[in-house]
Design an enzyme around this catalytic site. Structure first.
Site, short mmCIF file in Angstrom:
data_model
loop_
_atom_site.label_atom_id
_atom_site.label_comp_id
_atom_site.label_asym_id
_atom_site.label_seq_id
_atom_site.Cartn_x
_atom_site.Cartn_y
_atom_site.Cartn_z
N ASP A 110 -76.24 29.36 3.64
CA ASP A 110 -76.47 30.40 2.64
C ASP A 110 -77.95 30.70 2.44
O ASP A 110 -78.40 31.01 1.33
CB ASP A 110 -75.81 30.02 1.30
N GLN A 130 -73.01 28.32 9.20
CA GLN A 130 -73.44 27.14 8.44
C GLN A 130 -74.92 26.86 8.72
O GLN A 130 -75.67 27.81 8.89
CB GLN A 130 -72.57 25.90 8.72
N GLY A 148 -69.61 33.08 5.48
CA GLY A 148 -69.39 34.26 4.66
C GLY A 148 -70.65 35.05 4.48
O GLY A 148 -71.68 34.47 4.16
N HIS A 149 -70.59 36.33 4.75
CA HIS A 149 -71.71 37.18 4.39
C HIS A 149 -71.18 38.45 3.74
O HIS A 149 -70.18 38.99 4.16
CB HIS A 149 -72.65 37.50 5.56
N LYS A 208 -79.20 34.78 6.01
CA LYS A 208 -79.42 35.21 7.40
C LYS A 208 -79.37 36.73 7.54
O LYS A 208 -80.00 37.29 8.42
CB LYS A 208 -78.32 34.61 8.28
P1 IMP Z 1 -65.70 23.07 6.44
O1 IMP Z 1 -66.69 23.76 7.32
O2 IMP Z 1 -64.74 24.02 5.76
O3 IMP Z 1 -64.99 21.93 7.12
O4 IMP Z 1 -66.53 22.38 5.24
C1 IMP Z 1 -67.43 21.31 5.47
C2 IMP Z 1 -68.68 21.43 4.59
O5 IMP Z 1 -69.47 22.53 5.05
C3 IMP Z 1 -68.39 21.68 3.12
O6 IMP Z 1 -69.36 21.00 2.35
C4 IMP Z 1 -68.57 23.18 2.98
O7 IMP Z 1 -68.90 23.56 1.66
C5 IMP Z 1 -69.72 23.41 3.94
N1 IMP Z 1 -69.76 24.78 4.48
C6 IMP Z 1 -68.96 25.31 5.40
N2 IMP Z 1 -69.30 26.59 5.65
C7 IMP Z 1 -70.38 26.85 4.88
C8 IMP Z 1 -71.22 28.01 4.74
O8 IMP Z 1 -71.06 29.05 5.39
N3 IMP Z 1 -72.24 27.87 3.83
C9 IMP Z 1 -72.45 26.73 3.14
N4 IMP Z 1 -71.70 25.63 3.25
C10 IMP Z 1 -70.68 25.70 4.12
#
Ligand code: IMP
Length: 427
Positions: A13, A223, A40-41, A16
């Protein structure tokens, strides 16, 4: 030539979108190389806001070919839902290409993700519940289903049978759920096959040829560095490789073709989900960062945990990713703070560290060592050069740049698309 990697330096977050907007029409291909619809954007089209979770942001630029690389895990329902949502708003999504080797998220992955988290109790990761981890686990266990498998029903059925042999044991015996039938899972997948077929390609070949033809390829990481399954704060990470190495394995472009690695770093730090976060603020300053920075998740709506800038993490990111340029975002969110602390090292027990400690136990006990900088009150959103910034804002930017020894090429100064200071072009 050239291939540019764009990734997050912290826990995600970082904004980007700002860098993607700046690159805009100069890019021919935008490749998502890891993750799935956990990202997510928020995209603004005219007066409408639209949240994308799976499609690369490049889908909105008519001259760009958006690519979902082999390193991505794809939920087909979400894919076609997003495509339909954009098409209904008049966006042409027909250029989208999906790797034949991308793995597919099925209903059982989402179920196992959600129920698994519940079983972890206090030790939960705080996942997005989108089935990401279980889909990658199946990929590594060699019981995953890939996009190409949908084109051979016999093979698809065999693969689903193999996967369900294990999955049903887990669902029934450990999670007290009903067993899934092979037919139901196969039918759910085949619903999408006719729409999927024309999108699927050998994307590694496509992208390598594009580079040979002198096209600009942007490899966009989902991520961020500290959520990388190898280099992040394991086990509080996602299940893929957002770091620069993942751009190669997740796209099929070799490291020797990558020219620049641009890392996005926020002027402070945020994190969603569980896990250690040394500079986290649980006081009014944290609340103020959250409000001023509108720090609420795009995918889950969760309030993000907020804290000061951490130069140890920025240095670590620079090293792990071979960063050539930083984009410092959301500097304007710091406007109005009287003093702005920056974490320059950690105190753990009676030792101080200026690098990431080696073990999880040490990182969990890390206390930030702060250097404080004087703040500014002036509105900086109209600044378009470093010289336009108030003296203290300039000093802050120069100080954090010096802490990583990597140039800051762009500074974000406001929510507007053009609210950036460009010191050096990113292409
Ligand atoms: P997962 O990717 O759903 O398995 O989640 C694993 C960890 O990555 C968790 O702490 C989520 O909150 C974090 N996470 C996954 N995608 C994002 C993102 O796009 N931004 C911030 N944190 C993320």
């Amino acid at each position: 030539m050239p291939a540019i990697v764009l990734l997050g330096a912290q826990w995600g977050d970082e904004g980007k979108g700002k860098a993607t907007d700046l690159l805009g029409e100069q890019v021919d291909y935008v490749v998502k190389y890891n993750g799935g619809n956990n990202a997510g954007h928020t995209i603004v089209i005219g007066d409408e806001k639209y949240a994308l979770h799976l499609l690369p942001a490049g889908v909105l630029t008519p001259s760009v070919t958006p690519v979902i690389g082999n390193g991505v895990v794809v939920d087909l329902g979400v894919l076609f839902g997003e495509i339909d949502g954009l098409e209904a708003r008049g966006v042409d999504t027909s250029r989208l290409v999906v790797s034949a080797n991308a793995h597919i998220i099925t209903g059982y992955h989402t179920t196992v993700d959600k129920v698994g988290e519940r079983f972890l109790g206090d030790a939960k990761i705080g996942t997005t519940g989108r089935g990401i981890g279980p889909a990658y686990a199946d990929k590594m266990s060699r019981i995953g289903v890939r996009a190409q498998d949908l084109f051979d029903e016999k093979i698809l059925r065999q693969k689903v049978e193999g996967a369900l042999e294990q999955k049903n044991q887990l669902l029934v015996k450990a999670y007290n759920r009903k067993a899934l039938s092979v037919d139901a899972v196969v039918d759910d997948l085949l619903v999408h096959v006719d729409r999927l077929r024309p999108l699927v390609a050998d994307t590694s070949l496509l992208l390598t040829k594009a580079l040979d033809d002198g096209k600009v390829v942007l490899l966009e990481g989902g991520q961020a560095t500290m959520l990388d399954v190898d280099h992040g704060t394991y086990p509080f990470v996602t299940s893929s490789n957002p770091t620069a190495g993942g751009a190669c394995t997740g796209s099929g472009i070799p490291p020797t073709r990558i020219d620049r690695v641009v890392a996005i770093v926020k002027a402070y730090t945020t994190r969603v989900g569980s896990g250690p976060f040394p500079t986290e603020l649980l006081d009014v300053d944290g609340e103020r960062l959250r409000e001023q920075g509108a720090e609420f998740g795009t995918t889950t709506g969760r309030p993000r945990r907020c804290g000061w800038y951490d130069a140890v993490i920025a240095r670590y990111s620079a090293r792990i990713n071979g960063v050539t340029d930083f984009v410092l975002t959301k500097l304007d969110v710091l406007t109005g703070f009287e003093r702005i602390p920056v974490c320059v090292g950690y105190r753990i027990g009676d030792k101080t560290y200026d690098e990431m400690p080696m073990t999880q136990t040490e990182f969990h006990h890390a206390e930030p060592v702060y250097e404080e900088f004087p703040g500014w009150d002036e509105d900086i959103s109209a600044a378009r050069s470093i010289e336009d910034l108030p003296k203290n804002a300039r000093r802050y930017v120069e100080a954090v740049e010096a802490m990583t020894s990597v140039p800051i090429s762009v500074v974000g100064v406001g929510a507007e698309r053009d609210a950036s200071i460009v010191v050096r072009s990113l292409v």
